[in-house]
Design a protein around this motif. Structure first.
Motif, PDB file in Angstrom:
ATOM      1  N   SER A  31       0.852  -1.199   0.000  1.00  0.00           N
ATOM      2  CA  SER A  31       0.000   0.000   0.000  1.00  0.00           C
ATOM      3  C   SER A  31       0.881   1.240   0.000  1.00  0.00           C
ATOM      4  O   SER A  31       1.947   1.249   0.613  1.00  0.00           O
ATOM      5  N   PRO A  32       0.435   2.288  -0.685  1.00  0.00           N
ATOM      6  CA  PRO A  32       1.209   3.536  -0.629  1.00  0.00           C
ATOM      7  C   PRO A  32       1.169   4.105   0.793  1.00  0.00           C
ATOM      8  O   PRO A  32       0.288   3.750   1.576  1.00  0.00           O
ATOM      9  N   THR A  33       2.119   4.941   1.110  1.00  0.00           N
ATOM     10  CA  THR A  33       2.078   5.601   2.426  1.00  0.00           C
ATOM     11  C   THR A  33       1.897   7.100   2.220  1.00  0.00           C
ATOM     12  O   THR A  33       2.352   7.659   1.219  1.00  0.00           O
ATOM     13  N   PHE A  34       1.220   7.714   3.146  1.00  0.00           N
ATOM     14  CA  PHE A  34       0.931   9.150   3.055  1.00  0.00           C
ATOM     15  C   PHE A  34       1.426   9.849   4.314  1.00  0.00           C
ATOM     16  O   PHE A  34       1.252   9.333   5.414  1.00  0.00           O
ATOM     17  N   ASP A  35       2.052  11.006   4.114  1.00  0.00           N
ATOM     18  CA  ASP A  35       2.403  11.844   5.265  1.00  0.00           C
ATOM     19  C   ASP A  35       1.137  12.599   5.673  1.00  0.00           C
ATOM     20  O   ASP A  35       0.569  13.335   4.874  1.00  0.00           O
ATOM     21  N   ILE A  36       0.701  12.387   6.895  1.00  0.00           N
ATOM     22  CA  ILE A  36      -0.533  13.029   7.349  1.00  0.00           C
ATOM     23  C   ILE A  36      -0.173  14.202   8.245  1.00  0.00           C
ATOM     24  O   ILE A  36       0.474  14.029   9.277  1.00  0.00           O
ATOM     25  N   PRO A  37      -0.570  15.410   7.837  1.00  0.00           N
ATOM     26  CA  PRO A  37      -0.214  16.589   8.641  1.00  0.00           C
ATOM     27  C   PRO A  37      -1.057  16.664   9.915  1.00  0.00           C
ATOM     28  O   PRO A  37      -2.004  15.903  10.091  1.00  0.00           O
ATOM     29  N   LYS A  38      -0.699  17.561  10.793  1.00  0.00           N
ATOM     30  CA  LYS A  38      -1.482  17.792  12.017  1.00  0.00           C
ATOM     31  C   LYS A  38      -2.687  18.706  11.735  1.00  0.00           C
ATOM     32  O   LYS A  38      -3.695  18.657  12.421  1.00  0.00           O
ATOM     33  N   GLU A  39      -2.517  19.561  10.710  1.00  0.00           N
ATOM     34  CA  GLU A  39      -3.583  20.504  10.347  1.00  0.00           C
ATOM     35  C   GLU A  39      -3.852  20.439   8.848  1.00  0.00           C
ATOM     36  O   GLU A  39      -2.975  20.066   8.076  1.00  0.00           O
ATOM     37  N   CYS A  40      -5.079  20.818   8.463  1.00  0.00           N
ATOM     38  CA  CYS A  40      -5.429  20.823   7.031  1.00  0.00           C
ATOM     39  C   CYS A  40      -6.357  22.011   6.762  1.00  0.00           C
ATOM     40  O   CYS A  40      -6.796  22.700   7.692  1.00  0.00           O
ATOM     41  N   TRP A  41      -6.671  22.224   5.497  1.00  0.00           N
ATOM     42  CA  TRP A  41      -7.562  23.326   5.142  1.00  0.00           C
ATOM     43  C   TRP A  41      -9.016  22.942   5.386  1.00  0.00           C
ATOM     44  O   TRP A  41      -9.425  21.817   5.124  1.00  0.00           O
ATOM     45  N   GLY A  42      -9.785  23.898   5.864  1.00  0.00           N
ATOM     46  CA  GLY A  42     -11.223  23.703   6.015  1.00  0.00           C
ATOM     47  C   GLY A  42     -11.960  24.972   5.634  1.00  0.00           C
ATOM     48  O   GLY A  42     -11.463  26.083   5.879  1.00  0.00           O
ATOM     49  N   GLY A  43     -13.117  24.804   5.010  1.00  0.00           N
ATOM     50  CA  GLY A  43     -14.014  25.937   4.756  1.00  0.00           C
ATOM     51  C   GLY A  43     -14.926  26.064   5.964  1.00  0.00           C
ATOM     52  O   GLY A  43     -15.898  25.321   6.102  1.00  0.00           O
ATOM     53  N   VAL A  44     -14.596  26.974   6.878  1.00  0.00           N
ATOM     54  CA  VAL A  44     -15.270  27.054   8.184  1.00  0.00           C
ATOM     55  C   VAL A  44     -16.398  28.086   8.125  1.00  0.00           C
ATOM     56  O   VAL A  44     -16.198  29.209   7.655  1.00  0.00           O
ATOM     57  N   VAL A  45     -17.575  27.685   8.617  1.00  0.00           N
ATOM     58  CA  VAL A  45     -18.713  28.612   8.620  1.00  0.00           C
ATOM     59  C   VAL A  45     -18.518  29.661   9.726  1.00  0.00           C
ATOM     60  O   VAL A  45     -18.160  29.341  10.852  1.00  0.00           O
ATOM     61  N   LYS A  46     -18.718  30.908   9.340  1.00  0.00           N
ATOM     62  CA  LYS A  46     -18.627  32.030  10.282  1.00  0.00           C
ATOM     63  C   LYS A  46     -19.968  32.757  10.291  1.00  0.00           C
ATOM     64  O   LYS A  46     -20.654  32.806   9.266  1.00  0.00           O
ATOM     65  N   ASN A  47     -20.294  33.379  11.444  1.00  0.00           N
ATOM     66  CA  ASN A  47     -21.527  34.160  11.541  1.00  0.00           C
ATOM     67  C   ASN A  47     -22.741  33.327  11.113  1.00  0.00           C
ATOM     68  O   ASN A  47     -23.596  33.774  10.347  1.00  0.00           O
ATOM     69  N   GLU A  48     -22.782  32.099  11.624  1.00  0.00           N
ATOM     70  CA  GLU A  48     -23.868  31.153  11.301  1.00  0.00           C
ATOM     71  C   GLU A  48     -25.226  31.854  11.341  1.00  0.00           C
ATOM     72  O   GLU A  48     -25.527  32.588  12.263  1.00  0.00           O
ATOM     73  N   GLY A  49     -26.051  31.624  10.313  1.00  0.00           N
ATOM     74  CA  GLY A  49     -27.339  32.310  10.213  1.00  0.00           C
ATOM     75  C   GLY A  49     -27.511  32.883   8.818  1.00  0.00           C
ATOM     76  O   GLY A  49     -26.729  32.573   7.915  1.00  0.00           O
ATOM     77  N   PRO A  50     -28.495  33.771   8.615  1.00  0.00           N
ATOM     78  CA  PRO A  50     -28.803  34.253   7.258  1.00  0.00           C
ATOM     79  C   PRO A  50     -27.649  34.981   6.568  1.00  0.00           C
ATOM     80  O   PRO A  50     -27.571  34.999   5.341  1.00  0.00           O
TER      81      PRO A  50
END
Length: 357
Positions: free
Chosen positions: A5-24
């Motif tokens: 199996s291939p191996t992958f370096d897994i980081p501690k952090e990754c990109w996320g599209g984070v919701v801000k000001n939840e609501g309309p």
């Protein structure tokens, strides 16, 4: 010997599209988020792409009768992910690092109730809603349980496979459950959009005669090129009258909209299929019980798809019968794209590629 199996370096952090000001007035901000830990029966997926679905907007606005995302500890919406397995838990037996896999609208189910045992597990009362009750595909690394992970066959791009997880499979299940037969008319109001255009192709591949009701030259060209038999622009006259004329009496099936029953005309056995989930309390369908009785008509709803139906939908894509040429954007266009979706300005589907800036 089998290939290692291939191996992958897994980081501690990754990109996320984070919701801000939840609501309309919510917005999505791309920032670093922790890579989640997996349990012994889970796999870690590194997503290459996520489709953007209107359900994501409902979660971020909070207009369904559900707790808010933040109350459930969720920062990232999304449920149309496609990527690769980069790590497996020590008890995982059937999946391997390097396999391609998808992330669906339901992250997991109980596997023990009546619905889970009869192939209707999407209705499980303990189903975990991806992007609502747990972080979704707006995050580059996500946790998926081994026994609820969908493997993506070779030959399907991530840009097609991601949207299959929700929009294409959802509309496929709806068409199947409508029990329409080859040669019958299926009407898709809003069929030039992301869900509808995949429904048109699947309906055509299943031998139905799709009619799209929408507006604009772009959508017309797209719909007719991908299997629609007719395109009716609702801004040019009465679409119901036109549908009843073209079908010589009324559609056999129609995807729901408040005026959907009228597209059935006098068609005996016609059915309205509800799959879209509007804000709580909006868009009620007014039904004349007399028409249902005299013309044997029906209204039925389906939610998302079972594991089996997602696999069947992927098979249509593998055979080249389900194409999608989405607008592909990088992380920098995440919020702009979600806002366009919220404002109804998207023809087809938008896919965000995590590997693009």
């Amino acid at each position: 010997m089998s290939d290692p199996s291939p191996t992958f370096d897994i980081p501690k952090e990754c990109w996320g599209g984070v919701v801000k000001n939840e609501g309309p007035d919510f917005y999505v901000e791309v920032e670093k988020v922790p890579v989640p830990e997996i349990g012994p029966h889970d796999v870690l997926l590194k997503l290459n792409a996520t489709g953007l679905c209107l359900s994501d907007v409902h979660f971020m606005v909070g207009d369904w009768a559900l707790p808010k995302m933040s109350e459930m500890g969720t920062k990232c919406a999304g449920h149309e992910g496609a990527g690769v397995i980069v790590k497996v838990g020590e008890q995982v037996k059937t999946l391997k690092v390097g396999q391609r896999a998808g992330f669906k609208p339901i992250q997991d189910v109980c596997h023990n109730c009546e619905y889970c045992k009869t192939g209707k597990e999407q209705y499980c009362s303990k189903a975990v809603l991806t992007g609502g009750q747990t972080d979704g595909s707006y995050k580059q690394y996500v946790v998926s349980p081994e026994n609820y992970t969908t493997v993506i066959p070779e030959g399907i791009s991530d840009y097609v496979a991601g949207p299959v997880m929700c929009s294409a499979a959802t509309v496929y299940t709806s068409i199947k459950e409508s029990q329409l037969r080859p040669g019958q008319y299926a009407v898709f109001p809003g069929g030039g959009g992301g869900v509808g255009i995949q429904g048109v192709q699947l309906a055509s591949a299943m031998g139905l005669r799709p009619i799209v009701v929408d507006s604009g030259e772009d959508k017309k060209k797209l719909a007719l090129s991908l299997g629609a038999e007719h395109f009716i622009d609702f801004k040019e006259g009465d679409p119901v009258k036109r549908v009843v004329e073209l079908t010589e009496g009324g559609a056999h099936g129609v995807q729901a909209y408040p005026i959907a029953p009228s597209y059935l005309g006098a068609r005996v056995g016609g059915i309205v299929m509800c799959i879209g989930l509007p804000p709580s309390g909006k868009f009620h369908i007014d039904v004349d019980p007399g028409a249902l009785a005299f013309r044997n008509q029906a209204i039925k709803g389906t939610l998302v798809s079972s594991l089996a139906d997602v696999d069947e939908t992927l098979d249509f894509a593998k055979r080249g019968l389900l194409k999608l040429e989405p607008t592909v954007v990088g992380l920098s266009k995440f919020n702009e794209s979600v806002q366009k979706l919220k404002n109804g300005q998207v023809a087809g589907r938008i896919v965000v590629d995590f590997n693009m800036p």
